[in-house]
Design a protein around this motif. Structure first.
Motif, PDB file in Angstrom:
ATOM      1  N   GLU A 191     -16.643  -8.582 -12.532  1.00 60.68           N
ATOM      2  CA  GLU A 191     -15.757  -9.682 -12.928  1.00 60.68           C
ATOM      3  C   GLU A 191     -16.360 -10.491 -14.065  1.00 60.68           C
ATOM      4  OE1 GLU A 191     -13.774 -13.759 -11.041  1.00 60.68           O
ATOM      5  OE2 GLU A 191     -14.532 -12.183  -9.704  1.00 60.68           O
ATOM      6  N   ILE A 192     -17.641 -10.847 -13.946  1.00 59.68           N
ATOM      7  CA  ILE A 192     -18.252 -11.683 -14.972  1.00 59.68           C
ATOM      8  C   ILE A 192     -18.525 -10.882 -16.251  1.00 59.68           C
ATOM      9  CG2 ILE A 192     -20.738 -11.413 -14.462  1.00 59.68           C
ATOM     10  CD1 ILE A 192     -20.786 -14.555 -14.598  1.00 59.68           C
ATOM     11  N   LEU A 193     -18.851  -9.593 -16.105  1.00 64.36           N
ATOM     12  CA  LEU A 193     -19.072  -8.752 -17.281  1.00 64.36           C
ATOM     13  C   LEU A 193     -17.784  -8.578 -18.065  1.00 64.36           C
ATOM     14  CD1 LEU A 193     -20.991  -6.946 -18.901  1.00 64.36           C
ATOM     15  CD2 LEU A 193     -20.425  -5.058 -17.357  1.00 64.36           C
ATOM     16  N   LEU A 194     -16.697  -8.298 -17.364  1.00 68.16           N
ATOM     17  CA  LEU A 194     -15.409  -8.096 -18.047  1.00 68.16           C
ATOM     18  C   LEU A 194     -14.855  -9.402 -18.603  1.00 68.16           C
ATOM     19  CD1 LEU A 194     -13.822  -5.527 -15.560  1.00 68.16           C
ATOM     20  CD2 LEU A 194     -14.670  -5.073 -17.865  1.00 68.16           C
ATOM     21  N   LEU A 195     -15.031 -10.504 -17.869  1.00 69.65           N
ATOM     22  CA  LEU A 195     -14.588 -11.806 -18.386  1.00 69.65           C
ATOM     23  C   LEU A 195     -15.326 -12.141 -19.681  1.00 69.65           C
ATOM     24  CD1 LEU A 195     -14.278 -14.076 -15.204  1.00 69.65           C
ATOM     25  CD2 LEU A 195     -12.437 -13.424 -16.766  1.00 69.65           C
ATOM     26  N   THR A 227     -13.725 -20.932 -11.896  1.00 70.94           N
ATOM     27  CA  THR A 227     -13.243 -19.779 -11.116  1.00 70.94           C
ATOM     28  C   THR A 227     -13.127 -20.096  -9.634  1.00 70.94           C
ATOM     29  OG1 THR A 227     -15.503 -18.938 -10.830  1.00 70.94           O
ATOM     30  CG2 THR A 227     -14.255 -18.148 -12.751  1.00 70.94           C
ATOM     31  N   GLY A 228     -13.862 -21.125  -9.176  1.00 72.66           N
ATOM     32  CA  GLY A 228     -13.872 -21.437  -7.751  1.00 72.66           C
ATOM     33  C   GLY A 228     -14.574 -20.377  -6.918  1.00 72.66           C
ATOM     34  N   ASN A 229     -15.446 -19.597  -7.555  1.00 73.93           N
ATOM     35  CA  ASN A 229     -16.098 -18.467  -6.884  1.00 73.93           C
ATOM     36  C   ASN A 229     -17.614 -18.642  -6.931  1.00 73.93           C
ATOM     37  OD1 ASN A 229     -16.872 -16.047  -5.785  1.00 73.93           O
ATOM     38  ND2 ASN A 229     -15.954 -14.757  -7.367  1.00 73.93           N
ATOM     39  N   ILE A 272     -18.421 -15.840 -22.100  1.00 74.59           N
ATOM     40  CA  ILE A 272     -19.315 -16.258 -21.023  1.00 74.59           C
ATOM     41  C   ILE A 272     -20.752 -16.029 -21.464  1.00 74.59           C
ATOM     42  CG2 ILE A 272     -20.067 -15.824 -18.662  1.00 74.59           C
ATOM     43  CD1 ILE A 272     -17.250 -15.066 -17.965  1.00 74.59           C
ATOM     44  N   GLY A 273     -21.447 -17.124 -21.737  1.00 77.11           N
ATOM     45  CA  GLY A 273     -22.854 -17.039 -22.086  1.00 77.11           C
ATOM     46  C   GLY A 273     -23.122 -16.078 -23.223  1.00 77.11           C
ATOM     47  N   ASN A 274     -24.084 -15.203 -23.020  1.00 76.58           N
ATOM     48  CA  ASN A 274     -24.514 -14.266 -24.061  1.00 76.58           C
ATOM     49  C   ASN A 274     -23.996 -12.847 -23.833  1.00 76.58           C
ATOM     50  OD1 ASN A 274     -26.093 -16.312 -25.315  1.00 76.58           O
ATOM     51  ND2 ASN A 274     -27.675 -16.003 -23.765  1.00 76.58           N
ATOM     52  N   ILE A 275     -22.994 -12.683 -22.977  1.00 71.90           N
ATOM     53  CA  ILE A 275     -22.431 -11.348 -22.712  1.00 71.90           C
ATOM     54  C   ILE A 275     -21.705 -10.844 -23.952  1.00 71.90           C
ATOM     55  CG2 ILE A 275     -20.724 -10.059 -21.378  1.00 71.90           C
ATOM     56  CD1 ILE A 275     -21.339 -11.818 -19.003  1.00 71.90           C
ATOM     57  N   SER A 315      -9.637  -9.877 -18.285  1.00 69.79           N
ATOM     58  CA  SER A 315      -9.494 -10.602 -17.014  1.00 69.79           C
ATOM     59  C   SER A 315      -8.609  -9.863 -16.018  1.00 69.79           C
ATOM     60  CB  SER A 315      -8.908 -11.998 -17.269  1.00 69.79           C
ATOM     61  OG  SER A 315      -7.642 -11.895 -17.910  1.00 69.79           O
ATOM     62  N   SER A 316      -8.403  -8.574 -16.251  1.00 69.64           N
ATOM     63  CA  SER A 316      -7.510  -7.785 -15.399  1.00 69.64           C
ATOM     64  C   SER A 316      -8.217  -7.345 -14.126  1.00 69.64           C
ATOM     65  CB  SER A 316      -7.011  -6.550 -16.156  1.00 69.64           C
ATOM     66  OG  SER A 316      -6.321  -5.684 -15.282  1.00 69.64           O
TER      67      SER A 316
END
Length: 521
Positions: free
Chosen positions: A156-160, A314-316, A3-6, A165-166
């Motif tokens: 959620e976005i940091l871990l993804l 994600t629909g979020n 995801i991006g630059n994470i 994805s848990s």
């Protein structure tokens, strides 16, 4: 899923900043030392916070992780209607300037800690005070839950971005963060919240200013974002006439509610001086400017293809701001920005939990057990602040995030029904207690009834999805309709009681209230 630059640099910065936050929280116990076994010292910082500290505290109190997540997500999904948040905070500060100096003055004179303390003496009514206290607790709990929803979006976005994805890992991370929060709130009280509030707001302002400058430069300006928004999804750049009353009533009703919430009153009462409280409140519109900029993040998302793809995948929509930041900023700054939002949920959660713990200990339990000692009262409030935090956390784990958001809207409608007992009573002693209690009950019944009828009967929804009700061909915020019923019952009942010979029997007599008004002016 990248995801991006994470990357792990983002995670390292996030962890380091959280460690600084935790240190400041625990250090709060040593800041301007006082006997933290006394309720005023623990929950109000000994009423010794100055202009800048109160400004930061109220800013941390009112501009939260939910603000960062929900307002841009609303603009992203629905456009201009969600800009009602901008005038609402401006009007809310006007309401605060009218009411909080008066409440602060009488609270300082009589050692009140909560609004319900004032109501009890003002109306000479334990039942009305308990009604106000219970309303504050019920309305505040989903507000705490919403901070967790915002924090959950960050995790959620940091871990993804790191390939994790848990949901279990996300929930365990939240539990650990809340254990730290509960521990320093228990030991430091409002002092810890004040110090962490300064740290949080520095991170928030750094994030807002950087993003609002850097992202438009990257994507070709706001014009590009608006063009893509209009071609991608029908979003209102200009408010349609059919939503004028909805916009105005949402702004007005929310402004009335803002400083009725226990956490806003708690922050105001912590000031060490009435004049400094006025200065602090007068400076709060600066946060209103920040809120307007944050709302514009919901438009900028349309200019970042990667963020749009992630939200669609994600629909979020709650991921709008974290996604925007993750696809446009360098890895180290992502850690700073996500920390700002995450800590932006923890700080207000602490203040909110302190505020409703005070209500529960002082205005519910102590009314049942009036012989409870001050130290026992403080100990109970400390433990209940922990209980309320984890109740809200459990609520988020059990129900969908959308339910928490809608329940918070219902909370705003409910807390508005305390306005006559809290705000109007600062200006007049001629509200009769039983009529005011009946007005409160009528307002609550109307609020819940309208919410149920509109959502579950008219719209056949399975959950509370709207706080607007069609009346005479116009959409109005349910809070104002319910408050109108409340005021009608309160004022008519008080007039009848006065005509029949009732006269005020307040513990705060007319002469003292006049002194309060003079001092607060």
């Amino acid at each position: 899923m990248a995801i991006g630059n994470i990357d792990y640099v983002s995670l390292a910065v996030f962890i380091i900043l959280f460690a600084v936050f935790a240190f400041l929280g625990f250090y709060g116990a040593r800041f301007r030392k006082g006997d933290l076994k006394q309720i005023e010292e623990w929950s109000l910082g000994g009423r010794r916070l100055g202009t800048i500290l109160v400004w930061f505290l109220l800013g941390a109190d009112l501009f939260t992780a939910y603000t960062f997540i929900a307002v841009p997500a609303g603009v992203f999904g629905s456009g201009s209607l969600y800009f009602f948040a901008v005038p609402y905070v401006a009007w809310g500060f006007f309401v605060a300037l009218l009411t909080m100096p008066r409440l602060w003055t009488v609270s300082r004179n009589r050692h009140y800690v909560t609004a319900a303390d004032f109501v009890k003496d003002r109306f000479n009514s334990k039942s009305l005070a308990m009604a106000v206290a219970l309303t504050g607790i019920v309305a505040e709990l989903p507000y705490i839950a919403l901070q967790i929803v915002g924090m959950e979006a960050v995790l959620e976005i940091l871990l993804l971005g790191l390939g994790v994805s848990s949901k279990v890992v996300t929930e365990l991370s939240l539990v650990l963060a809340f254990i730290v929060l509960a521990a320093f709130t228990f030991t430091s009280g409002l002092r810890g919240a004040a110090l962490t509030g300064i740290f949080k707001d520095v991170l928030v302002w750094l994030t807002v200013i950087t993003v609002i400058i850097a992202v438009p430069l990257q994507i070709g300006g706001f014009s590009h974002a608006f063009t893509v928004a209009q071609s991608t999804k029908k979003i209102f750049e200009t408010l349609p006439p059919s939503l004028y009353t909805a916009y105005f009533s949402l702004a007005l009703g929310s402004a009335f509610a803002l400083y009725l919430y226990p956490h806003a009153i708690n922050g105001s009462l912590s000031s060490n001086d009435k004049q400094k409280l006025k200065y602090s409140t007068s400076l709060l519109p600066i946060y209103g400017i920040g809120l307007a900029l944050i709302a514009l993040f919901g438009i900028l998302v349309y200019g970042v293809p990667g963020a749009l793809t992630l939200i669609k995948h994600t629909g979020n929509a709650a991921l709008a701001v974290p996604a925007l930041i993750s696809y446009t900023m360098p890895d180290w700054f992502i850690g700073i920005a996500l920390s700002a939002i995450f800590i932006g949920g923890l700080v207000p959660a602490a203040i909110m939990a302190i505020a409703i713990a005070n209500l529960f200990a002082r205005n519910v339990v102590k009314e049942i057990n009036p012989n409870m000692s001050p130290r026992t009262e403080t100990a109970l409030a400390k433990w209940m602040s922990t209980v309320f935090k984890f109740l809200a956390l459990g609520f988020v784990f059990v129900v969908p995030a959308s339910y928490a958001i809608q329940l918070q809207l219902l909370g705003g409608i409910i807390i508005s029904q305390t306005l006559p007992a809290v705000f109007l009573a600062l200006f007049t002693e001629k509200l009769e207690p039983k009529s005011t209690l009946a007005g409160w009950a009528g307002g609550i019944i109307t609020a819940v009834g309208l919410a149920y009828y509109r959502n579950f009967v008219q719209l056949h929804q399975t959950s509370f999805t709207t706080s607007l009700y069609p009346l005479f061909g116009h959409f109005l915020y349910m809070a104002l309709i319910a408050l109108g019923v409340n005021l009608a019952i309160t004022l008519i009942g008080s007039a009848i009681a006065y005509a029949l010979g009732w006269r005020p029997k307040s513990a705060i007599n007319k002469q003292e209230l006049e002194v309060v008004i003079q001092k607060a002016s």
